[in-house]
Design a protein around this motif. Structure first.
Motif, PDB file in Angstrom:
ATOM      1  N   LEU A 365      39.052  48.656  41.758  1.00 11.41           N
ATOM      2  CA  LEU A 365      39.502  47.259  41.703  1.00 11.41           C
ATOM      3  C   LEU A 365      38.932  46.493  42.898  1.00 11.41           C
ATOM      4  CD1 LEU A 365      41.530  45.093  40.622  1.00 11.41           C
ATOM      5  CD2 LEU A 365      43.261  46.157  42.072  1.00 11.41           C
ATOM      6  N   SER A 366      38.381  45.298  42.636  1.00  6.70           N
ATOM      7  CA  SER A 366      37.860  44.466  43.739  1.00  6.70           C
ATOM      8  C   SER A 366      39.011  43.707  44.379  1.00  6.70           C
ATOM      9  CB  SER A 366      36.867  43.442  43.198  1.00  6.70           C
ATOM     10  OG  SER A 366      35.859  44.089  42.505  1.00  6.70           O
ATOM     11  N   PRO A 367      38.839  43.313  45.646  1.00 11.88           N
ATOM     12  CA  PRO A 367      39.881  42.496  46.279  1.00 11.88           C
ATOM     13  C   PRO A 367      40.132  41.230  45.444  1.00 11.88           C
ATOM     14  CG  PRO A 367      38.270  43.219  47.887  1.00 11.88           C
ATOM     15  CD  PRO A 367      37.724  43.599  46.544  1.00 11.88           C
ATOM     16  N   PHE A 368      41.365  40.758  45.401  1.00 16.12           N
ATOM     17  CA  PHE A 368      41.706  39.593  44.574  1.00 16.12           C
ATOM     18  C   PHE A 368      42.815  38.803  45.248  1.00 16.12           C
ATOM     19  CE2 PHE A 368      44.591  42.983  43.467  1.00 16.12           C
ATOM     20  CZ  PHE A 368      45.820  42.359  43.325  1.00 16.12           C
ATOM     21  N   GLN A 369      42.972  37.571  44.819  1.00 13.16           N
ATOM     22  CA  GLN A 369      44.060  36.726  45.314  1.00 13.16           C
ATOM     23  C   GLN A 369      44.830  36.153  44.132  1.00 13.16           C
ATOM     24  OE1 GLN A 369      45.346  36.158  48.252  1.00 13.16           O
ATOM     25  NE2 GLN A 369      43.852  37.615  49.079  1.00 13.16           N
ATOM     26  N   PRO A 370      46.135  36.168  44.155  1.00  5.08           N
ATOM     27  CA  PRO A 370      46.892  35.539  43.073  1.00  5.08           C
ATOM     28  C   PRO A 370      46.770  34.020  43.146  1.00  5.08           C
ATOM     29  CG  PRO A 370      48.378  36.255  44.813  1.00  5.08           C
ATOM     30  CD  PRO A 370      47.011  36.730  45.204  1.00  5.08           C
ATOM     31  N   SER A 371      46.851  33.365  41.979  1.00  7.62           N
ATOM     32  CA  SER A 371      46.711  31.901  41.962  1.00  7.62           C
ATOM     33  C   SER A 371      47.801  31.287  41.085  1.00  7.62           C
ATOM     34  CB  SER A 371      45.342  31.511  41.393  1.00  7.62           C
ATOM     35  OG  SER A 371      45.298  31.887  40.029  1.00  7.62           O
ATOM     36  N   ARG A 372      47.942  29.979  41.179  1.00  6.03           N
ATOM     37  CA  ARG A 372      48.932  29.295  40.337  1.00  6.03           C
ATOM     38  C   ARG A 372      48.501  29.342  38.874  1.00  6.03           C
ATOM     39  NH1 ARG A 372      50.275  23.647  42.277  1.00  6.03           N
ATOM     40  NH2 ARG A 372      51.839  23.871  40.646  1.00  6.03           N
ATOM     41  N   LEU A 373      47.183  29.192  38.650  1.00  3.31           N
ATOM     42  CA  LEU A 373      46.696  29.292  37.272  1.00  3.31           C
ATOM     43  C   LEU A 373      46.985  30.692  36.713  1.00  3.31           C
ATOM     44  CD1 LEU A 373      45.157  28.067  34.883  1.00  3.31           C
ATOM     45  CD2 LEU A 373      43.038  28.918  35.910  1.00  3.31           C
ATOM     46  N   GLY A 374      46.817  31.693  37.569  1.00  2.89           N
ATOM     47  CA  GLY A 374      47.099  33.077  37.151  1.00  2.89           C
ATOM     48  C   GLY A 374      48.527  33.222  36.657  1.00  2.89           C
ATOM     49  N   TRP A 375      49.463  32.605  37.370  1.00  3.77           N
ATOM     50  CA  TRP A 375      50.866  32.685  36.926  1.00  3.77           C
ATOM     51  C   TRP A 375      51.039  32.035  35.555  1.00  3.77           C
ATOM     52  CZ3 TRP A 375      55.431  34.970  37.898  1.00  3.77           C
ATOM     53  CH2 TRP A 375      56.552  34.445  37.240  1.00  3.77           C
ATOM     54  N   ARG A 376      50.424  30.846  35.395  1.00  2.00           N
ATOM     55  CA  ARG A 376      50.587  30.141  34.110  1.00  2.00           C
ATOM     56  C   ARG A 376      50.006  30.954  32.956  1.00  2.00           C
ATOM     57  NH1 ARG A 376      49.595  24.192  36.294  1.00  2.00           N
ATOM     58  NH2 ARG A 376      51.680  23.978  37.184  1.00  2.00           N
ATOM     59  N   LEU A 377      48.831  31.559  33.202  1.00  2.00           N
ATOM     60  CA  LEU A 377      48.207  32.363  32.144  1.00  2.00           C
ATOM     61  C   LEU A 377      49.059  33.590  31.827  1.00  2.00           C
ATOM     62  CD1 LEU A 377      44.476  32.193  33.270  1.00  2.00           C
ATOM     63  CD2 LEU A 377      45.506  31.063  31.295  1.00  2.00           C
ATOM     64  N   TYR A 378      49.620  34.151  32.875  1.00  2.00           N
ATOM     65  CA  TYR A 378      50.456  35.343  32.698  1.00  2.00           C
ATOM     66  C   TYR A 378      51.667  35.007  31.826  1.00  2.00           C
ATOM     67  CZ  TYR A 378      52.864  39.640  34.279  1.00  2.00           C
ATOM     68  OH  TYR A 378      53.506  40.845  34.354  1.00  2.00           O
ATOM     69  N   ARG A 379      52.335  33.904  32.150  1.00  2.00           N
ATOM     70  CA  ARG A 379      53.493  33.493  31.351  1.00  2.00           C
ATOM     71  C   ARG A 379      53.095  33.200  29.898  1.00  2.00           C
ATOM     72  NH1 ARG A 379      58.113  31.291  33.381  1.00  2.00           N
ATOM     73  NH2 ARG A 379      58.822  31.600  31.265  1.00  2.00           N
ATOM     74  N   MET A 380      51.961  32.541  29.747  1.00  2.00           N
ATOM     75  CA  MET A 380      51.477  32.137  28.425  1.00  2.00           C
ATOM     76  C   MET A 380      51.164  33.363  27.561  1.00  2.00           C
ATOM     77  SD  MET A 380      48.420  29.434  28.111  1.00  2.00           S
ATOM     78  CE  MET A 380      48.654  28.599  29.647  1.00  2.00           C
ATOM     79  N   TYR A 381      50.675  34.400  28.254  1.00  2.00           N
ATOM     80  CA  TYR A 381      50.243  35.595  27.531  1.00  2.00           C
ATOM     81  C   TYR A 381      51.364  36.195  26.674  1.00  2.00           C
ATOM     82  CZ  TYR A 381      48.694  40.139  26.278  1.00  2.00           C
ATOM     83  OH  TYR A 381      48.394  41.237  25.530  1.00  2.00           O
ATOM     84  N   TYR A 382      52.597  36.039  27.133  1.00  2.00           N
ATOM     85  CA  TYR A 382      53.711  36.641  26.392  1.00  2.00           C
ATOM     86  C   TYR A 382      53.886  36.006  25.006  1.00  2.00           C
ATOM     87  CZ  TYR A 382      54.742  39.536  30.317  1.00  2.00           C
ATOM     88  OH  TYR A 382      54.626  40.491  31.275  1.00  2.00           O
TER      89      TYR A 382
END
Ligand SMILES: Cc1cc2nc3c(=O)[nH]c(=O)nc-3n(C[C@H](O)[C@H](O)[C@H](O)COP(=O)(O)OP(=O)(O)OC[C@H]3O[C@@H](n4cnc5c(N)ncnc54)[C@H](O)[C@@H]3O)c2cc1C
Length: 394
Positions: A365-382
């Motif tokens: 796994l490469s280093p990564f940073q969480p983002s606000r867009l990441g949260w929205r996509l995560y919620r949407m995925y459900y």
């Protein structure tokens, strides 16, 4: 073409994806009666268990995470759902599967996708004080009520042993718990401890993010914890070395076992051994190339995650399609696995950030940073999960 039977055990994430992919690709053969795809599951109702982590904090309601399995299973499939269709015996030599209600099924190709189950008794004393978001929607909601009722105290998040489904979920839960207490309670009146059985949480890039995150939040982050038992009267978790962690609320991820524990095709803990690349059965009953095992049900060594299930479903679905077409060349599971990372949760006092961390065999796994867009996509995925993922469309 001579008639072929594909039998799929379990209509959860993997079972549904494989079944729906084949039902779409082979719709003409199914219509002509050349192919039958049969799916069994012991429950009519499906829950997206990956959403349980969010339930105690109110991010998802029942209807977000619940569907009747007929909602997502193609009508081209032969579908048997309910307690009568719980698999109780699998005879690979005889190509026969028996279910609780007495019916027997035969097959040309078999897919075992029965997922994981829980063994609460593996931790002495735990049964008498089990609070968890892992086992069911009801349990996750009950836990939410307990957290909400607290005004102060010690909360211990306890992970006794591996493997578990989604090893990132307990620390993700701990991050959301901390944000919840900061926003809606007096955080300085609470202690949060995470008891974790391994040196690392996930691969190094995941571990470095979550370690720094928990430290910044003042969570007591205990690694390589070896449990002995839970003492529900004294309200302590006792370690092998006699170390004790007292709690007012104990939140536990119960030890996992394979759902087919006790059947001759499984190992002692109920996992069904499979080849790490082809996913074909390689277990105590011998080697069977016409039997695929995918998702949480598979070998103990392959990490158990929805992301893994997703990639494996496509490998198994594609290889079955090739078998049915008479194509010898196979595709391989390359070890894709992953875990969504939550940096922070959206509350009255914080913003949600997340990232999807994915890695594979031999590629860290490469280093990564969480983002606000990441949260929205995560919620949407459900929501996408029911209509796209389970239908085998991505
Ligand atoms: C709390 C929690 C949080 C998670 N979070 C994430 C996440 O954020 N991201 C992620 O990628 N993954 C996550 N996961 C993991 C993910 O949910 C699983 O890896 C995925 O569901 C595995 O799919 P599966 O098809 O192998 O098993 P399942 O989806 O569990 O399906 C197994 C099916 O088999 C049926 N079955 C079992 N035994 C029998 C039997 N004897 N006879 C007939 N039917 C049977 C069951 O009823 C079930 O429908 C999480 C899991 C949990 C519990």
């Amino acid at each position: 073409m001579p008639h072929k039977d594909v039998l799929i055990l379990g209509a959860g994430a993997v079972g549904a994806m494989v079944a729906n992919k084949l039902a779409r690709e082979f719709r003409r053969k199914i219509a002509k009666g050349e192919l039958t795809i049969t799916v069994l599951d012991k429950n009519e109702i499906a829950h997206n268990q990956a959403g349980f982590t969010f339930v105690p904090f109110g991010y998802f309601a029942d209807d977000d995470l619940t569907r009747h399995r007929r909602y997502y299973l193609s009508p081209r499939l032969k579908t048997y759902l309910g307690p009568d269709f719980q698999v109780v015996d699998v005879d690979l030599a005889d190509r026969k599967v028996k279910v609780r209600g007495g019916k027997a099924f035969t097959y040309d190709y078999l897919v075992i996708a029965t997922g994981a189950s829980f063994d609460v008794k593996a931790v002495p004393g735990l049964e008498k004080d089990l609070n968890t978001f892992y086992t069911s929607l009801e349990d996750a909601k009950a836990l939410g009520r307990k957290i909400n009722a607290m005004k102060e105290g010690k909360i211990v998040v306890f992970v006794p042993k591996m493997p578990i489904a989604c090893p990132g979920a307990p620390s993700k839960f701990t991050v959301m718990l901390d944000d919840y207490l900061r926003a809606y309670k007096e955080r300085d009146k609470f202690d949060i401890t995470l008891l974790w059985p391994l040196p690392n949480i996930g691969p190094p890039a995941y571990n470095s993010n979550i370690t720094a995150n928990l430290k910044e939040r003042g969570v007591n982050d205990v690694r390589e914890f070896k449990y002995d038992h839970v003492d529900p009267e004294r309200k302590v978790v006792v370690g092998k070395n006699g170390d004790e962690y007292s709690y007012d609320l104990l939140i536990t991820v119960p030890p996992h076992v394979g759902s087919l524990r006790g059947l001759s095709i499984a190992d002692e803990e109920g996992w069904v051994p499979n080849d790490k690349k082809t996913l074909q059965y390689r277990g105590p009953a011998g080697n069977y190339d016409d039997v695929y095992v995918a998702g949480d049900a598979g070998s103990k060594e392959i990490l158990k995650m929805g992301v893994t299930a997703h990639f494996q479903a496509f490998v198994v679905g594609e290889n079955l399609a090739r078998e049915l077409e008479g194509i010898e060349q196979k595709v391989y599971y390359r070890g894709h696995m992953g875990c969504p990372y939550v940096g922070s949760a959206p509350t009255a006092a914080s913003r949600g950030t997340a990232s999807l961390a994915v890695w594979k065999y031999g590629v860290p796994l490469s280093p990564f940073q969480p983002s606000r867009l990441g949260w929205r996509l995560y919620r949407m995925y459900y929501y996408i999960y029911w209509d796209t993922t389970l239908k085998g469309l991505m």
